[in-house]
Enzyme design. Structure first.
Site, PDB file in Angstrom:
ATOM      1  N   LYS A  32      81.914  51.403   9.612  1.00  0.00           N
ATOM      2  CA  LYS A  32      82.757  52.020   8.582  1.00  0.00           C
ATOM      3  C   LYS A  32      81.929  52.553   7.417  1.00  0.00           C
ATOM      4  O   LYS A  32      82.174  53.640   6.929  1.00  0.00           O
ATOM      5  CB  LYS A  32      83.772  50.989   8.078  1.00  0.00           C
ATOM      6  N   LYS A  87      87.704  63.073  15.420  1.00  0.00           N
ATOM      7  CA  LYS A  87      88.624  61.935  15.588  1.00  0.00           C
ATOM      8  C   LYS A  87      88.745  61.565  17.062  1.00  0.00           C
ATOM      9  O   LYS A  87      88.740  60.402  17.417  1.00  0.00           O
ATOM     10  CB  LYS A  87      90.032  62.253  15.038  1.00  0.00           C
ATOM     11  N   ARG A  90      83.947  47.035   9.535  1.00  0.00           N
ATOM     12  CA  ARG A  90      82.692  47.695   9.189  1.00  0.00           C
ATOM     13  C   ARG A  90      81.911  48.109  10.440  1.00  0.00           C
ATOM     14  O   ARG A  90      81.004  48.931  10.349  1.00  0.00           O
ATOM     15  CB  ARG A  90      81.828  46.762   8.340  1.00  0.00           C
ATOM     16  N   ASN A 110      71.752  42.282   5.643  1.00  0.00           N
ATOM     17  CA  ASN A 110      72.180  43.646   5.996  1.00  0.00           C
ATOM     18  C   ASN A 110      71.066  44.586   5.569  1.00  0.00           C
ATOM     19  O   ASN A 110      70.515  44.404   4.483  1.00  0.00           O
ATOM     20  CB  ASN A 110      73.424  44.062   5.215  1.00  0.00           C
ATOM     21  N   GLY A 111      70.799  45.611   6.368  1.00  0.00           N
ATOM     22  CA  GLY A 111      69.796  46.592   5.951  1.00  0.00           C
ATOM     23  C   GLY A 111      68.584  46.590   6.860  1.00  0.00           C
ATOM     24  O   GLY A 111      68.622  46.051   7.971  1.00  0.00           O
ATOM     25  N   GLU A 144      85.452  59.941  18.433  1.00  0.00           N
ATOM     26  CA  GLU A 144      85.166  58.618  17.871  1.00  0.00           C
ATOM     27  C   GLU A 144      85.932  57.502  18.535  1.00  0.00           C
ATOM     28  O   GLU A 144      85.386  56.435  18.775  1.00  0.00           O
ATOM     29  CB  GLU A 144      85.595  58.586  16.394  1.00  0.00           C
ATOM     30  N   HIS A 186      81.882  83.657  21.770  1.00  0.00           N
ATOM     31  CA  HIS A 186      80.417  83.625  21.772  1.00  0.00           C
ATOM     32  C   HIS A 186      79.879  82.393  22.483  1.00  0.00           C
ATOM     33  O   HIS A 186      78.795  81.918  22.152  1.00  0.00           O
ATOM     34  CB  HIS A 186      79.903  83.706  20.332  1.00  0.00           C
ATOM     35  N   GLU A 243      87.287  68.306  12.347  1.00  0.00           N
ATOM     36  CA  GLU A 243      87.736  66.940  12.071  1.00  0.00           C
ATOM     37  C   GLU A 243      88.590  66.405  13.237  1.00  0.00           C
ATOM     38  O   GLU A 243      88.452  65.246  13.634  1.00  0.00           O
ATOM     39  CB  GLU A 243      88.518  66.920  10.746  1.00  0.00           C
ATOM     40  N   CYS A 290      76.608  45.945   9.111  1.00  0.00           N
ATOM     41  CA  CYS A 290      76.675  44.481   9.080  1.00  0.00           C
ATOM     42  C   CYS A 290      77.560  43.973   7.945  1.00  0.00           C
ATOM     43  O   CYS A 290      77.708  44.637   6.925  1.00  0.00           O
ATOM     44  CB  CYS A 290      75.283  43.904   8.854  1.00  0.00           C
ATOM     45  N   TRP A 301      75.268  44.709  13.035  1.00  0.00           N
ATOM     46  CA  TRP A 301      75.255  46.029  13.668  1.00  0.00           C
ATOM     47  C   TRP A 301      73.778  46.332  13.905  1.00  0.00           C
ATOM     48  O   TRP A 301      73.024  46.530  12.960  1.00  0.00           O
ATOM     49  CB  TRP A 301      75.888  47.043  12.722  1.00  0.00           C
TER      50      TRP A 301
END
Ligand code: F6R
Length: 615
Positions: free
Chosen positions: A610, A492, A27, A101-102, A495, A511, A488, A2, A75
């Site tokens: 973010k 990417k 964010r 926020n939170g 996402e 395997h 990574e 948020c 969010w």
């Protein structure tokens, strides 16, 4: 997560808040809202969707005049993303308004208590509970808003950054923070409130960052008073001058922040080692390491804690530290570490890596490590962030603001800082020869030029992206230093394009993952010349015989993989330990182009934030 924006002063609050919310879009959020006091009444407009949807709605719903207001991008944590759950939330009387926020963890019991006293709730949020708790305290205890906020917050368990005002006293905003960042921009007769400084950078460079467990009462004419939430003691408000400028947080001609940040890497890496890597003198200077050299040298081991991309940088660092400085390293997901009762003590060094410096799990892992006596060193990008402040010492990455949700330059600059630390320790321990050390310094200094060269493959990579954009799955393989780069690369792609992707150590393919390979499976293999090259070539042969589509990331001039692969992308040659700084570049570009070709929202992928300030 948020985003919070607020304004009190002499200007129109509406455009400042709306533009500020746009700056915080990076964010990650699913709904947005705004509350403005127009001189007579409080006007609230909120909606599921983007800030642009909010603007459309506000156009019809509210007057846009007024000098005090608060805005929010949400969010979702408690309650689905919809109009009603969006912030701001009003108290039952309609006088008080809040953005938050939170997470308020004990909101359910507080809610039941308030219901038993006649309060009603429109939304499913913990935030609406909090604003009614504040109202209840204000009425019951007959106190001013600031005191009511303070008393209420002392009943709350959880994390928050809040901004509250009372329409009957529209000359003050009360803010408070615990576990979620909050900054106040201080102008001439005006104050800006925001989750970070980006919304007010064009108005003022003077900022006060609230610490955890602090609140502030911001009065239009009388200034700002900062207090402790627990005991009401006054805290001096420390105004710092921001070094950031507006250009750094704008797209600068690129279509997306992610692309801009990919292209910024040569400069970002240079900024990271500037003043630290002194090649002519053959030294590395890092105050945070120098001052704590004994702790590092006496460490039984280094434990790296981080999340996501920062965790991948930690994995690369594991190879680098062990290879160069011969110090055992363990790399932990911060979220696991914090709940695992880890065996850790005074002779352990913990390195916490975080771009934002606000990741809740990493912060909690740091607090746990400190409570067990470990020395904690931070590697952060955001100056003055919670993690930077919570750690005993640290080194900034100096990458500049990273706005695209998918981390790019943060990753390469984290690796750069960690390489510098490993080299410094290796020199102090004598685990690297003087010529080896010099060679590393020289090669590291050449990396920005080589990243530039790697970026020149952009058009070729775009063409490859076009071929594979409709794939359902993707495999990424690498070995040694480049195994974390494979992880990574896969992250990417997932996402921003929502294509399922997995990263594996190349030898692990047999395997399990090999069962997935057929003519529809693109497999990106990092096969640079140094580091198990022949073995990776054998893996490529195995993939080829199963008709998998091979995209090889190879050292410039490679001929062997070229023969086998469907496509190759060349990167310049460098030392094996530095190769992740180059091999990661084409993987960033590949994900970027696939996402753009699929018309995805590259900078704000769905469901992602973010800085993840909740666990
Ligand atoms: C991936 C990404 C995330 C972050 C993670 C940790 O592109 O951005 O995986 O790396 O949320 O964030 P920081 O580094 O801010 O602690």
């Amino acid at each position: 997560m948020c985003g919070i924006v607020g304004y009190i002063g002499t200007r129109e609050a509406y455009p400042i808040i709306i533009e500020g919310l746009k700056r915080l879009e990076y964010r990650g959020y699913d709904s947005a809202g705004i509350a403005i006091f127009d001189g007579t009444d409080l006007k609230v407009s909120k909606t599921k969707g983007k800030v642009s949807d909010l603007e459309e709605r506000a156009e019809k719903e509210i007057t846009k005049h007024g000098n005090i207001g608060i805005g929010h991008t949400r969010w979702a944590t408690h309650g689905v993303p919809n109009d009603v759950n969006s912030h701001p939330h009003l108290s039952n009387s309609g006088d008080l308004v809040i953005i938050h926020n939170g997470i308020i963890e004990n909101y359910e019991s507080l809610k039941q208590e308030l219901i038993s006293r006649g309060y009603t709730f429109k939304s499913d949020t913990d935030t609406e509970v909090l604003i009614n708790l504040i109202e209840d305290v204000k009425i019951q205890e007959n106190v001013k808003l600031g005191q009511a906020v303070q008393i209420a917050l002392n009943q709350v368990i959880g994390a928050y950054a809040i901004a509250v005002f009372d329409k009957t006293k529209p000359e003050e905003i009360v803010i408070a923070r615990l576990g979620s960042p909050l900054a106040v921009g201080v102008g001439e007769n005006e104050f800006f409130i925001a989750s970070d400084a980006s919304p007010f950078l064009e108005y003022t460079k003077n900022a006060i960052y609230l610490e955890d467990e602090e609140m502030a009462i911001i009065r239009f004419h009388k200034g700002i008073k900062v207090r402790k939430i627990k005991d009401d003691s006054i805290v001096p408000a420390y105004v710092q001058e921001l070094q950031m400028n507006l250009e750094q947080i704008e797209k600068g001609g690129y279509d997306h922040f992610m692309l801009k940040e990919i292209h910024e890497q040569p400069k970002a890496i240079t900024d990271t080692y500037r003043g630290r890597l002194l090649r002519n003198e053959a030294i590395i200077k890092m105050a945070g390491v120098e001052d704590n050299m004994k702790k590092f040298l006496n460490a039984n081991r280094i434990i790296i804690v981080a999340c996501g991309t920062s965790w991948h940088a930690g994995l690369v660092a594991e190879y680098i530290f062990e290879e160069l400085a011969r110090i055992p390293v363990e790399v932990e997901y911060a979220s696991e570490f914090r709940y695992r009762n880890p065996i850790i003590g005074e002779n352990d060094v913990v390195i916490a890596i975080s771009q934002s410096g606000e990741t809740a799990d990493t912060l909690a892992a740091i607090k746990l490590a400190k409570s067990k006596g470990a020395f904690v060193f931070g590697v952060c990008n955001v100056v003055g962030s919670s993690i930077a402040r919570e750690t005993h010492a640290g080194a900034y990455t100096h990458a500049g603001p990273e706005i695209g949700v998918a981390s790019t330059k943060a990753f390469t600059t984290q690796i750069t800082v960690l390489t510098l630390i490993a080299l410094r320790l290796a020199r102090a321990k004598g685990t690297i020869s003087s010529s080896g050390f010099r060679q590393h310094l020289l090669e590291l200094e050449l990396i920005p030029k080589k990243v530039e060269e790697a970026l020149e493959s952009d058009a070729h990579i775009k063409m490859i992206a076009d071929v594979y954009k409709n794939s359902r799955n993707c495999l990424y393989l690498g070995r040694g230093f480049n195994f974390p780069v494979a992880l990574e690369g896969a992250l990417k792609l997932k996402e921003i394009s929502y294509i399922h992707a997995e990263g594996y150590p190349a030898a692990e393919m047999k395997h399990g993952p090999i069962a997935l390979i057929d003519e529809n499976m693109p497999i990106i293999v990092i096969a640079t010349k140094k580091g198990h090259y022949e073995k990776v070539v054998s893996n490529i042969q195995e993939i080829k015989s199963r008709k998998g589509k091979i995209i090889g990331i190879v050292t410039k001039g490679d001929t062997q993989v070229r023969e086998l692969a469907d496509h190759i992308i060349e990167v310049p040659d460098t030392l094996e330990s530095l190769s992740p700084l180059l091999t990661t570049i084409p993987l960033q570009l590949l994900s970027y182009h696939i996402a753009v070709l699929l018309d995805k929202n590259v900078d704000q992928p769905r469901n992602l934030a973010k800085s993840v300030t909740v666990e």
